[in-house]
Design a protein around this motif. Structure first.
Motif, PDB file in Angstrom:
ATOM      1  N   LEU A 158     -19.183  12.293  -9.505  1.00 64.50           N
ATOM      2  CA  LEU A 158     -18.245  11.727 -10.472  1.00 64.50           C
ATOM      3  C   LEU A 158     -16.823  11.742  -9.927  1.00 64.50           C
ATOM      4  CD1 LEU A 158     -18.028  10.591 -13.345  1.00 64.50           C
ATOM      5  CD2 LEU A 158     -17.609  12.918 -14.125  1.00 64.50           C
ATOM      6  N   ALA A 159     -16.453  12.808  -9.237  1.00 65.34           N
ATOM      7  CA  ALA A 159     -15.109  12.893  -8.649  1.00 65.34           C
ATOM      8  C   ALA A 159     -14.927  11.832  -7.568  1.00 65.34           C
ATOM      9  CB  ALA A 159     -14.882  14.288  -8.071  1.00 65.34           C
ATOM     10  N   ILE A 160     -15.936  11.644  -6.728  1.00 65.73           N
ATOM     11  CA  ILE A 160     -15.845  10.642  -5.658  1.00 65.73           C
ATOM     12  C   ILE A 160     -15.732   9.243  -6.254  1.00 65.73           C
ATOM     13  CG2 ILE A 160     -17.139   9.552  -3.787  1.00 65.73           C
ATOM     14  CD1 ILE A 160     -18.218  12.395  -3.160  1.00 65.73           C
ATOM     15  N   LEU A 161     -16.534   8.951  -7.265  1.00 62.60           N
ATOM     16  CA  LEU A 161     -16.474   7.634  -7.906  1.00 62.60           C
ATOM     17  C   LEU A 161     -15.132   7.403  -8.593  1.00 62.60           C
ATOM     18  CD1 LEU A 161     -20.066   7.331  -9.411  1.00 62.60           C
ATOM     19  CD2 LEU A 161     -19.133   6.140  -7.423  1.00 62.60           C
ATOM     20  N   THR A 162     -14.582   8.443  -9.200  1.00 64.44           N
ATOM     21  CA  THR A 162     -13.292   8.320  -9.870  1.00 64.44           C
ATOM     22  C   THR A 162     -12.180   8.037  -8.864  1.00 64.44           C
ATOM     23  OG1 THR A 162     -14.032   9.850 -11.585  1.00 64.44           O
ATOM     24  CG2 THR A 162     -11.678   9.483 -11.433  1.00 64.44           C
ATOM     25  N   VAL A 163     -12.201   8.743  -7.741  1.00 64.23           N
ATOM     26  CA  VAL A 163     -11.191   8.499  -6.704  1.00 64.23           C
ATOM     27  C   VAL A 163     -11.336   7.086  -6.149  1.00 64.23           C
ATOM     28  CG1 VAL A 163     -10.419   9.176  -4.394  1.00 64.23           C
ATOM     29  CG2 VAL A 163     -10.895  10.929  -6.110  1.00 64.23           C
ATOM     30  N   ALA A 164     -12.579   6.658  -5.909  1.00 63.72           N
ATOM     31  CA  ALA A 164     -12.807   5.303  -5.377  1.00 63.72           C
ATOM     32  C   ALA A 164     -12.318   4.241  -6.354  1.00 63.72           C
ATOM     33  CB  ALA A 164     -14.286   5.103  -5.072  1.00 63.72           C
ATOM     34  N   LEU A 165     -12.581   4.434  -7.633  1.00 66.05           N
ATOM     35  CA  LEU A 165     -12.109   3.495  -8.645  1.00 66.05           C
ATOM     36  C   LEU A 165     -10.588   3.486  -8.713  1.00 66.05           C
ATOM     37  CD1 LEU A 165     -12.921   1.523 -10.911  1.00 66.05           C
ATOM     38  CD2 LEU A 165     -12.882   3.464 -12.472  1.00 66.05           C
ATOM     39  N   GLY A 166      -9.971   4.655  -8.590  1.00 71.74           N
ATOM     40  CA  GLY A 166      -8.513   4.728  -8.588  1.00 71.74           C
ATOM     41  C   GLY A 166      -7.895   4.009  -7.408  1.00 71.74           C
ATOM     42  N   VAL A 167      -8.491   4.190  -6.239  1.00 65.17           N
ATOM     43  CA  VAL A 167      -7.989   3.504  -5.042  1.00 65.17           C
ATOM     44  C   VAL A 167      -8.142   1.995  -5.203  1.00 65.17           C
ATOM     45  CG1 VAL A 167      -8.394   3.161  -2.575  1.00 65.17           C
ATOM     46  CG2 VAL A 167      -8.312   5.469  -3.516  1.00 65.17           C
ATOM     47  N   ALA A 168      -9.288   1.565  -5.730  1.00 63.03           N
ATOM     48  CA  ALA A 168      -9.501   0.129  -5.945  1.00 63.03           C
ATOM     49  C   ALA A 168      -8.473  -0.430  -6.929  1.00 63.03           C
ATOM     50  CB  ALA A 168     -10.912  -0.122  -6.457  1.00 63.03           C
ATOM     51  N   ALA A 169      -8.140   0.339  -7.963  1.00 66.35           N
ATOM     52  CA  ALA A 169      -7.150  -0.118  -8.934  1.00 66.35           C
ATOM     53  C   ALA A 169      -5.763  -0.219  -8.300  1.00 66.35           C
ATOM     54  CB  ALA A 169      -7.119   0.826 -10.134  1.00 66.35           C
ATOM     55  N   VAL A 170      -5.428   0.725  -7.425  1.00 71.03           N
ATOM     56  CA  VAL A 170      -4.123   0.664  -6.743  1.00 71.03           C
ATOM     57  C   VAL A 170      -4.056  -0.570  -5.856  1.00 71.03           C
ATOM     58  CG1 VAL A 170      -2.669   1.789  -5.010  1.00 71.03           C
ATOM     59  CG2 VAL A 170      -3.664   3.132  -6.858  1.00 71.03           C
ATOM     60  N   VAL A 171      -5.134  -0.835  -5.117  1.00 73.38           N
ATOM     61  CA  VAL A 171      -5.152  -2.004  -4.227  1.00 73.38           C
ATOM     62  C   VAL A 171      -5.072  -3.291  -5.038  1.00 73.38           C
ATOM     63  CG1 VAL A 171      -6.575  -3.281  -2.582  1.00 73.38           C
ATOM     64  CG2 VAL A 171      -6.347  -0.800  -2.373  1.00 73.38           C
ATOM     65  N   ALA A 172      -5.864  -3.369  -6.117  1.00 72.17           N
ATOM     66  CA  ALA A 172      -5.848  -4.575  -6.955  1.00 72.17           C
ATOM     67  C   ALA A 172      -4.486  -4.752  -7.627  1.00 72.17           C
ATOM     68  CB  ALA A 172      -6.948  -4.503  -8.007  1.00 72.17           C
ATOM     69  N   GLY A 173      -3.889  -3.653  -8.054  1.00 75.23           N
ATOM     70  CA  GLY A 173      -2.569  -3.733  -8.667  1.00 75.23           C
ATOM     71  C   GLY A 173      -1.505  -4.168  -7.678  1.00 75.23           C
ATOM     72  N   GLY A 174      -1.648  -3.753  -6.432  1.00 78.91           N
ATOM     73  CA  GLY A 174      -0.701  -4.174  -5.398  1.00 78.91           C
ATOM     74  C   GLY A 174      -0.837  -5.650  -5.072  1.00 78.91           C
ATOM     75  N   ALA A 175      -2.070  -6.127  -5.060  1.00 70.78           N
ATOM     76  CA  ALA A 175      -2.300  -7.542  -4.756  1.00 70.78           C
ATOM     77  C   ALA A 175      -1.805  -8.442  -5.882  1.00 70.78           C
ATOM     78  CB  ALA A 175      -3.786  -7.790  -4.510  1.00 70.78           C
ATOM     79  N   ASP A 176      -1.889  -7.934  -7.114  1.00 68.02           N
ATOM     80  CA  ASP A 176      -1.495  -8.718  -8.282  1.00 68.02           C
ATOM     81  C   ASP A 176      -0.060  -8.415  -8.717  1.00 68.02           C
ATOM     82  OD1 ASP A 176      -1.979 -10.548 -10.318  1.00 68.02           O
ATOM     83  OD2 ASP A 176      -2.629  -8.995 -11.715  1.00 68.02           O
ATOM     84  N   ASP A 177       0.606  -7.527  -7.990  1.00 66.89           N
ATOM     85  CA  ASP A 177       1.965  -7.101  -8.320  1.00 66.89           C
ATOM     86  C   ASP A 177       2.033  -6.534  -9.734  1.00 66.89           C
ATOM     87  OD1 ASP A 177       4.570  -6.591  -7.668  1.00 66.89           O
ATOM     88  OD2 ASP A 177       5.304  -8.520  -8.362  1.00 66.89           O
ATOM     89  N   SER A 178       1.122  -5.615 -10.033  1.00 65.56           N
ATOM     90  CA  SER A 178       1.021  -5.022 -11.362  1.00 65.56           C
ATOM     91  C   SER A 178       1.273  -3.511 -11.281  1.00 65.56           C
ATOM     92  CB  SER A 178      -0.378  -5.286 -11.935  1.00 65.56           C
ATOM     93  OG  SER A 178      -0.560  -4.563 -13.119  1.00 65.56           O
ATOM     94  N   PRO A 179       2.485  -3.071 -11.604  1.00 64.17           N
ATOM     95  CA  PRO A 179       2.774  -1.638 -11.505  1.00 64.17           C
ATOM     96  C   PRO A 179       1.977  -0.794 -12.493  1.00 64.17           C
ATOM     97  CG  PRO A 179       4.624  -2.799 -12.493  1.00 64.17           C
ATOM     98  CD  PRO A 179       3.649  -3.836 -12.041  1.00 64.17           C
ATOM     99  N   GLY A 180       1.620  -1.358 -13.627  1.00 64.97           N
ATOM    100  CA  GLY A 180       0.840  -0.602 -14.603  1.00 64.97           C
ATOM    101  C   GLY A 180      -0.544  -0.281 -14.088  1.00 64.97           C
TER     102      GLY A 180
END
Length: 59
Positions: free
Chosen positions: A13-35
């Motif tokens: 669960l911890a590994i999946l949570t970190v992976a999801l968080g990293v994916a959200a940071v990357v997607a937010g950076g690509a979409d210019d979404s600070p939230g």
């Protein structure tokens, strides 16, 4: 399921949570979404905290 099985579930669960968080940071950076980036960072930090707590409780 004994105590050892719960540790495995917590680690996965911890590994999946970190992976999801990293994916959200990357997607937010690509979409210019600070939230979305902030939510990603919070998810990643939460996953690391979960992993550390799980490891400490095992010893």
């Amino acid at each position: 399921m004994g105590r050892g099985g719960g540790d495995v579930v917590n680690q996965v669960l911890a590994i999946l949570t970190v992976a999801l968080g990293v994916a959200a940071v990357v997607a937010g950076g690509a979409d210019d979404s600070p939230g979305l980036q902030l939510l990603g960072v919070l998810l990643a930090v939460g996953g690391v905290v979960l992993a550390v707590r799980s490891r400490r409780r095992r010893t």
